[in-house]
Design an enzyme around this catalytic site. Structure first.
Site, PDB file in Angstrom:
ATOM      1  N   ARG A 223     -18.466  16.610  -3.071  1.00  0.00           N
ATOM      2  CA  ARG A 223     -18.950  17.773  -2.332  1.00  0.00           C
ATOM      3  C   ARG A 223     -18.114  18.041  -1.077  1.00  0.00           C
ATOM      4  O   ARG A 223     -17.756  19.182  -0.792  1.00  0.00           O
ATOM      5  CB  ARG A 223     -20.425  17.572  -1.949  1.00  0.00           C
ATOM      6  CG  ARG A 223     -21.373  17.690  -3.134  1.00  0.00           C
ATOM      7  CD  ARG A 223     -22.797  17.381  -2.745  1.00  0.00           C
ATOM      8  NE  ARG A 223     -22.994  15.954  -2.495  1.00  0.00           N
ATOM      9  CZ  ARG A 223     -24.068  15.437  -1.885  1.00  0.00           C
ATOM     10  NH1 ARG A 223     -25.013  16.235  -1.420  1.00  0.00           N
ATOM     11  NH2 ARG A 223     -24.179  14.133  -1.731  1.00  0.00           N
TER      12      ARG A 223
ATOM     13  N   GLY B  86     -27.646  10.390   4.705  1.00  0.00           N
ATOM     14  CA  GLY B  86     -26.418  10.531   3.946  1.00  0.00           C
ATOM     15  C   GLY B  86     -25.696  11.802   4.322  1.00  0.00           C
ATOM     16  O   GLY B  86     -24.662  12.142   3.736  1.00  0.00           O
TER      17      GLY B  86
ATOM     18  N   ASP C 245     -31.948  15.366   5.719  1.00  0.00           N
ATOM     19  CA  ASP C 245     -31.935  16.574   4.900  1.00  0.00           C
ATOM     20  C   ASP C 245     -33.125  16.622   3.946  1.00  0.00           C
ATOM     21  O   ASP C 245     -33.384  15.665   3.212  1.00  0.00           O
ATOM     22  CB  ASP C 245     -30.636  16.637   4.094  1.00  0.00           C
ATOM     23  CG  ASP C 245     -29.418  16.754   4.986  1.00  0.00           C
ATOM     24  OD1 ASP C 245     -29.070  17.886   5.352  1.00  0.00           O
ATOM     25  OD2 ASP C 245     -28.839  15.709   5.340  1.00  0.00           O
TER      26      ASP C 245
ATOM     27  N   ASP D 162     -35.259   9.974   6.655  1.00  0.00           N
ATOM     28  CA  ASP D 162     -34.114  10.695   6.127  1.00  0.00           C
ATOM     29  C   ASP D 162     -34.044  12.031   6.870  1.00  0.00           C
ATOM     30  O   ASP D 162     -35.043  12.472   7.459  1.00  0.00           O
ATOM     31  CB  ASP D 162     -34.314  10.908   4.626  1.00  0.00           C
ATOM     32  CG  ASP D 162     -33.273  11.808   4.017  1.00  0.00           C
ATOM     33  OD1 ASP D 162     -32.081  11.546   4.216  1.00  0.00           O
ATOM     34  OD2 ASP D 162     -33.655  12.779   3.335  1.00  0.00           O
TER      35      ASP D 162
ATOM     36  N   ASN E  78     -31.378   8.299  -3.092  1.00  0.00           N
ATOM     37  CA  ASN E  78     -30.649   7.436  -2.163  1.00  0.00           C
ATOM     38  C   ASN E  78     -31.525   6.910  -1.033  1.00  0.00           C
ATOM     39  O   ASN E  78     -31.060   6.151  -0.186  1.00  0.00           O
ATOM     40  CB  ASN E  78     -29.417   8.156  -1.599  1.00  0.00           C
ATOM     41  CG  ASN E  78     -29.771   9.338  -0.728  1.00  0.00           C
ATOM     42  OD1 ASN E  78     -30.689  10.093  -1.029  1.00  0.00           O
ATOM     43  ND2 ASN E  78     -29.034   9.517   0.355  1.00  0.00           N
TER      44      ASN E  78
END
Length: 282
Positions: free
Chosen positions: A126, A171, A83, A81, A241
């Site tokens: 967002r 994401g 972030d 991932d 997620n």
């Protein structure tokens, strides 16, 4: 199955590591670094694991029970991932800060990472708040705020030396994954594309959203391309997620993760850097 226990932490001293090791009655121990200890042929029943993990958490030390024979050479792909995993920030929160909306966006981000809001819905909400922002804000976030997580470059160097392919699946947004892929020499990436018209963000995502299912499917597709099984993949993440892609991996790693992720991962690095994985697989 014979288990080993890896104890490590950036501020750990060997006396504390040995004290924790004794709780698992190892057949032997070996120092991996000044702040990491390998314990071989340990007791790994539920009660022992619970006692070790609780004591380690109190001492700000990561404790990992894993099959003794598991090494880096068992894997062909490292999927990460972006972030709050490969990098220390949530990019969308920092973009929102340019609009004076960081608290509102960060609250939605946190709820999504805890699994309280569906990721796709949270992302749309967002991104909508960013409508009208100059696209120059993306470059500012990259240059002024984006930092790699501790140990990232050490981990990636070791992975590349072992001929393991790398995937950044996020994401977040392609603006940042593309920059990081080029900068770090990563092999694959997949992320969301922010729609930009006349140099401004429209408040929409272009194309399909990279959510939990898309992350899982990306890992599967890359494994297929490499002609390996997902059991030969290591997947690292921090939020809800990430759980679907972590569930198909041979080794799942929670990095500074939300509780729901730590509870389901094979390895939890709460205090160590990303390169703590190298000690786990030593």
């Amino acid at each position: 199955m014979t288990m080993k226990l890896i104890l490590q932490g950036p501020g750990a001293d060997m006396a504390t590591l040995n004290r924790l090791a004794a709780l698992a009655a190892p057949a032997g121990t070996r120092e991996l670094s000044r702040h990491a200890l390998r314990c071989d042929s340990v007791q790994a029943d539920a009660a022992t694991r619970q006692a070790v993990e609780a004591a380690a958490l109190a001492a700000r030390i990561d404790a990992t029970f894993i099959a003794s024979a598991t090494t880096l050479a068992d894997f062909g792909l490292l999927a990460m991932d972006m972030d709050s995993t490969l990098i220390t920030i949530e990019c969308i929160d920092e973009i929102a800060d340019m609009q004076g909306l960081k608290p509102q966006v960060a609250a939605i981000t946190e709820a999504a990472m805890r699994g309280e809001i569906g990721f796709a819905d949270s992302l749309r909400r967002r991104v909508a708040l960013l409508a009208g922002l100059s696209a120059d804000a993306l470059q500012r976030v990259y240059e002024e705020r984006l930092q790699l997580s501790p140990g990232a470059e050490t981990l990636l160097a070791a992975v590349k030396a072992a001929n393991i392919q790398t995937l950044l699946v996020s994401g977040g947004f392609t603006f940042f994954t593309d920059h990081l892929r080029a900068r770090l020499g990563l092999d694959y990436s997949n992320a969301n594309t922010l729609e930009i018209v006349d140099g401004k963000l429209t408040g929409h995502v272009a194309g399909a959203i990279v959510d939990a299912e898309a992350k899982r499917d990306t890992v599967k597709l890359v494994c297929d391309e490499l002609a390996i099984h997902p059991s030969q993949a290591i997947v690292m993440g921090d939020g809800a997620n990430d759980l679907q892609m972590m569930s198909i991996a041979g080794l799942s790693v929670a990095f500074r993760a939300k509780p729901v992720v730590r509870q389901q991962a094979d390895v939890a690095l709460n205090f160590s850097g990303l390169d703590g994985l190298l000690h786990v697989l030593a």
